[in-house]
Motif scaffolding. Structure first.
Motif, PDB file in Angstrom:
ATOM      1  N   ASP A  35    -133.784 -43.116 -19.656  1.00  0.00           N
ATOM      2  CA  ASP A  35    -132.402 -43.109 -20.115  1.00  0.00           C
ATOM      3  C   ASP A  35    -131.507 -43.782 -19.080  1.00  0.00           C
ATOM      4  O   ASP A  35    -131.852 -43.890 -17.909  1.00  0.00           O
ATOM      5  CB  ASP A  35    -131.909 -41.693 -20.422  1.00  0.00           C
ATOM      6  CG  ASP A  35    -132.059 -40.746 -19.246  1.00  0.00           C
ATOM      7  OD1 ASP A  35    -132.603 -41.179 -18.208  1.00  0.00           O
ATOM      8  OD2 ASP A  35    -131.642 -39.587 -19.358  1.00  0.00           O
ATOM      9  N   CYS A  36    -130.366 -44.232 -19.546  1.00  0.00           N
ATOM     10  CA  CYS A  36    -129.452 -45.009 -18.707  1.00  0.00           C
ATOM     11  C   CYS A  36    -128.256 -44.154 -18.312  1.00  0.00           C
ATOM     12  O   CYS A  36    -127.270 -44.067 -19.065  1.00  0.00           O
ATOM     13  CB  CYS A  36    -128.995 -46.265 -19.452  1.00  0.00           C
ATOM     14  SG  CYS A  36    -130.327 -47.450 -19.760  1.00  0.00           S
ATOM     15  N   ASP A  37    -128.351 -43.530 -17.154  1.00  0.00           N
ATOM     16  CA  ASP A  37    -127.275 -42.679 -16.662  1.00  0.00           C
ATOM     17  C   ASP A  37    -126.405 -43.367 -15.620  1.00  0.00           C
ATOM     18  O   ASP A  37    -125.280 -42.935 -15.368  1.00  0.00           O
ATOM     19  CB  ASP A  37    -127.841 -41.390 -16.063  1.00  0.00           C
ATOM     20  CG  ASP A  37    -128.419 -40.469 -17.117  1.00  0.00           C
ATOM     21  OD1 ASP A  37    -127.908 -40.475 -18.254  1.00  0.00           O
ATOM     22  OD2 ASP A  37    -129.388 -39.748 -16.818  1.00  0.00           O
ATOM     23  N   THR A  38    -126.931 -44.420 -14.962  1.00  0.00           N
ATOM     24  CA  THR A  38    -126.212 -45.097 -13.888  1.00  0.00           C
ATOM     25  C   THR A  38    -126.242 -46.606 -14.126  1.00  0.00           C
ATOM     26  O   THR A  38    -127.010 -47.106 -14.950  1.00  0.00           O
ATOM     27  CB  THR A  38    -126.863 -44.795 -12.528  1.00  0.00           C
ATOM     28  OG1 THR A  38    -128.173 -45.390 -12.501  1.00  0.00           O
ATOM     29  CG2 THR A  38    -126.995 -43.288 -12.301  1.00  0.00           C
ATOM     30  N   TRP A  39    -125.420 -47.323 -13.376  1.00  0.00           N
ATOM     31  CA  TRP A  39    -125.442 -48.787 -13.472  1.00  0.00           C
ATOM     32  C   TRP A  39    -126.773 -49.338 -12.997  1.00  0.00           C
ATOM     33  O   TRP A  39    -127.228 -50.374 -13.487  1.00  0.00           O
ATOM     34  CB  TRP A  39    -124.286 -49.370 -12.666  1.00  0.00           C
ATOM     35  CG  TRP A  39    -122.965 -49.172 -13.334  1.00  0.00           C
ATOM     36  CD1 TRP A  39    -121.929 -48.409 -12.897  1.00  0.00           C
ATOM     37  CD2 TRP A  39    -122.541 -49.748 -14.576  1.00  0.00           C
ATOM     38  NE1 TRP A  39    -120.882 -48.464 -13.793  1.00  0.00           N
ATOM     39  CE2 TRP A  39    -121.228 -49.282 -14.829  1.00  0.00           C
ATOM     40  CE3 TRP A  39    -123.133 -50.610 -15.497  1.00  0.00           C
ATOM     41  CZ2 TRP A  39    -120.506 -49.647 -15.963  1.00  0.00           C
ATOM     42  CZ3 TRP A  39    -122.419 -50.976 -16.629  1.00  0.00           C
ATOM     43  CH2 TRP A  39    -121.126 -50.500 -16.857  1.00  0.00           C
ATOM     44  N   GLU A  40    -127.403 -48.655 -12.066  1.00  0.00           N
ATOM     45  CA  GLU A  40    -128.733 -49.080 -11.634  1.00  0.00           C
ATOM     46  C   GLU A  40    -129.735 -48.976 -12.787  1.00  0.00           C
ATOM     47  O   GLU A  40    -130.596 -49.855 -12.958  1.00  0.00           O
ATOM     48  CB  GLU A  40    -129.198 -48.228 -10.451  1.00  0.00           C
ATOM     49  CG  GLU A  40    -130.552 -48.647  -9.896  1.00  0.00           C
ATOM     50  CD  GLU A  40    -130.985 -47.806  -8.719  1.00  0.00           C
ATOM     51  OE1 GLU A  40    -132.093 -48.047  -8.193  1.00  0.00           O
ATOM     52  OE2 GLU A  40    -130.233 -46.893  -8.311  1.00  0.00           O
ATOM     53  N   ASP A  41    -129.625 -47.904 -13.573  1.00  0.00           N
ATOM     54  CA  ASP A  41    -130.495 -47.767 -14.741  1.00  0.00           C
ATOM     55  C   ASP A  41    -130.261 -48.901 -15.734  1.00  0.00           C
ATOM     56  O   ASP A  41    -131.210 -49.448 -16.310  1.00  0.00           O
ATOM     57  CB  ASP A  41    -130.245 -46.423 -15.437  1.00  0.00           C
ATOM     58  CG  ASP A  41    -130.645 -45.233 -14.592  1.00  0.00           C
ATOM     59  OD1 ASP A  41    -131.499 -45.398 -13.702  1.00  0.00           O
ATOM     60  OD2 ASP A  41    -130.095 -44.141 -14.828  1.00  0.00           O
ATOM     61  N   ILE A  42    -129.006 -49.241 -15.946  1.00  0.00           N
ATOM     62  CA  ILE A  42    -128.687 -50.344 -16.868  1.00  0.00           C
ATOM     63  C   ILE A  42    -129.303 -51.645 -16.363  1.00  0.00           C
ATOM     64  O   ILE A  42    -129.912 -52.410 -17.129  1.00  0.00           O
ATOM     65  CB  ILE A  42    -127.164 -50.495 -17.028  1.00  0.00           C
ATOM     66  CG1 ILE A  42    -126.564 -49.258 -17.733  1.00  0.00           C
ATOM     67  CG2 ILE A  42    -126.825 -51.771 -17.799  1.00  0.00           C
ATOM     68  CD1 ILE A  42    -126.933 -49.131 -19.181  1.00  0.00           C
ATOM     69  N   ALA A  43    -129.160 -51.908 -15.067  1.00  0.00           N
ATOM     70  CA  ALA A  43    -129.723 -53.132 -14.496  1.00  0.00           C
ATOM     71  C   ALA A  43    -131.239 -53.146 -14.620  1.00  0.00           C
ATOM     72  O   ALA A  43    -131.840 -54.188 -14.926  1.00  0.00           O
ATOM     73  CB  ALA A  43    -129.305 -53.262 -13.033  1.00  0.00           C
ATOM     74  N   THR A  44    -131.872 -52.000 -14.395  1.00  0.00           N
ATOM     75  CA  THR A  44    -133.333 -51.904 -14.519  1.00  0.00           C
ATOM     76  C   THR A  44    -133.770 -52.197 -15.947  1.00  0.00           C
ATOM     77  O   THR A  44    -134.735 -52.932 -16.184  1.00  0.00           O
ATOM     78  CB  THR A  44    -133.807 -50.506 -14.090  1.00  0.00           C
ATOM     79  OG1 THR A  44    -133.486 -50.294 -12.717  1.00  0.00           O
ATOM     80  CG2 THR A  44    -135.310 -50.364 -14.288  1.00  0.00           C
ATOM     81  N   ALA A  45    -133.064 -51.625 -16.916  1.00  0.00           N
ATOM     82  CA  ALA A  45    -133.417 -51.836 -18.318  1.00  0.00           C
ATOM     83  C   ALA A  45    -133.254 -53.299 -18.701  1.00  0.00           C
ATOM     84  O   ALA A  45    -134.110 -53.880 -19.382  1.00  0.00           O
ATOM     85  CB  ALA A  45    -132.549 -50.953 -19.214  1.00  0.00           C
ATOM     86  N   ARG A  46    -132.160 -53.911 -18.265  1.00  0.00           N
ATOM     87  CA  ARG A  46    -131.928 -55.312 -18.610  1.00  0.00           C
ATOM     88  C   ARG A  46    -132.977 -56.219 -17.990  1.00  0.00           C
ATOM     89  O   ARG A  46    -133.392 -57.209 -18.602  1.00  0.00           O
ATOM     90  CB  ARG A  46    -130.526 -55.721 -18.165  1.00  0.00           C
ATOM     91  CG  ARG A  46    -129.428 -55.121 -19.039  1.00  0.00           C
ATOM     92  CD  ARG A  46    -128.041 -55.367 -18.484  1.00  0.00           C
ATOM     93  NE  ARG A  46    -127.005 -54.936 -19.423  1.00  0.00           N
ATOM     94  CZ  ARG A  46    -125.713 -54.852 -19.135  1.00  0.00           C
ATOM     95  NH1 ARG A  46    -125.287 -55.184 -17.914  1.00  0.00           N
ATOM     96  NH2 ARG A  46    -124.851 -54.456 -20.048  1.00  0.00           N
TER      97      ARG A  46
END
Length: 358
Positions: free
Chosen positions: A252-263
């Protein structure tokens, strides 16, 4: 396997670790996080999204916990209550791309009232069966037939968070199958690589879910700010470990780091083509399984045997020809395969002539 299910998607969190942005609307691979989750539960009879209304890739019903921001258990109860009301009306649903400012939001009914109503209905049905009551009154045969023809609400409720970029339909089907395989189980939780239960990647039997919510409501005089584990503790659950191809299903995407990892992950060489094809089909409103290998082979033959710009032009023409064939009754996937076969054969003949001339 249980194929009929409803879905509740929680999309109303505060996203504090993301600075309060509209997390369900953040895009990964060109698609909003919420839309990616809605694609994974596309088989649901009815989907309720608990959050603020917005355009989505497919029609859903909207509701909100009252007051807003009182936590996931309260939000889940609002979603379950919305499923328990009468079928969604046109005002509750909107089609892809439609604007939804001011769209009505279903009021969350009391879960206890829904449970009581269901129990009363069951008691009335039992009392009326073969007792000479209303069920035996003139015209009852027609009414019973009409009721039998109406679709029954699914017994399974899929519950998902709106920030799962890698969740797929295969995981949803595994959860449903696991619940089917255990008649005494009241829920099926996906477990991550560390063996932790994921109550927001789970499927619940509808009656036990509403019972557990009602028990929590009475025990705590409400559901505000309760942790999800308090709900899970009240249910008999079966665990479904994530398979090799589902390692990221609960990411799940809880942080901006998570968003960057997913992208970054969807642009990985092994996944980028599937992600891109899925995104294009969603954007164009296509429900079509295409053999990408056939199209890639065609593009290669056209590029090498004719000229490099021939590859995109040829695949475009194949798509156009397939659409025309589909209008005449050919199955879309078969139409694409046949058009690609003809074009590939032509490209190979073209290349053979060049070889002979050489």
């Amino acid at each position: 396997m249980t194929t009929a299910y409803d879905a509740v998607v929680l999309a109303g969190g505060a996203a504090r670790r993301l600075g309060g942005v509209d997390k369900p609307g953040l895009r990964v691979g060109g698609r909003a996080l919420l839309d990616r989750v809605l694609a994974a539960c596309a088989g649901a009879r009815l989907t309720v999204v608990v959050g603020d209304p917005r355009p989505t890739v497919r029609p859903v019903r909207w509701t909100r916990e009252r007051p807003a921001g009182t936590g996931p258990v309260a939000a889940l109860a609002a979603g379950a209550a919305a499923l328990g009301t009468a079928g969604a009306g046109a005002a509750d649903l909107h089609a892809p791309g439609e604007a939804v400012p001011g769209a009505p939001v279903a009021e969350a009914a009391d879960a206890g009232a829904l449970v009581a109503a269901a129990e009363a209905a069951e008691a009335a049905e039992a009392a009326g069966a073969g007792t000479g009551g209303e069920a035996d009154a003139p015209g009852a045969e027609r009414d019973t037939a009409t009721a039998a023809a109406e679709p029954r609400a699914p017994e399974a409720v899929l519950v998902l968070s709106a920030d799962l970029p890698f969740l797929g339909e295969a995981t949803v089907h595994r959860l449903l199958a696991a619940l089917d395989a255990e008649p005494d189980a009241e829920a099926a939780f996906l477990t991550d690589a560390e063996g932790r239960d994921q109550p927001l990647v789970a499927v619940y039997r509808a009656a036990p879910l509403r019972r557990a919510l009602d028990e929590l409501r009475h025990a705590h005089r409400g559901l505000d700010h309760l942790p999800l584990r308090s709900l899970a503790l009240g249910l008999r659950a079966v665990r479904v470990p994530a398979g090799p191809d589902e390692a990221s299903a609960s990411f799940d995407c809880d942080t901006w780091e998570d968003i960057a990892t997913a992208r970054a992950r969807i642009r990985d060489h092994g996944a980028v083509l599937d992600e891109w094809i899925t995104a294009v089909k969603t954007e164009l409103g296509l429900d079509l399984d295409v053999d990408t290998g056939v199209l890639l082979d065609l593009a290669r033959d056209a590029a090498h045997g004719v000229a490099r710009p021939a590859a995109p032009l040829t695949t475009f023409l194949v798509g156009y020809a397939a659409a025309k064939a589909a209008e005449d009754g050919t199955a879309p996937a078969e139409a694409v395969a046949e058009a690609a076969r003809k074009a590939a054969a032509l490209a190979q003949r073209w290349a053979a002539e060049q070889d002979e001339a050489g």
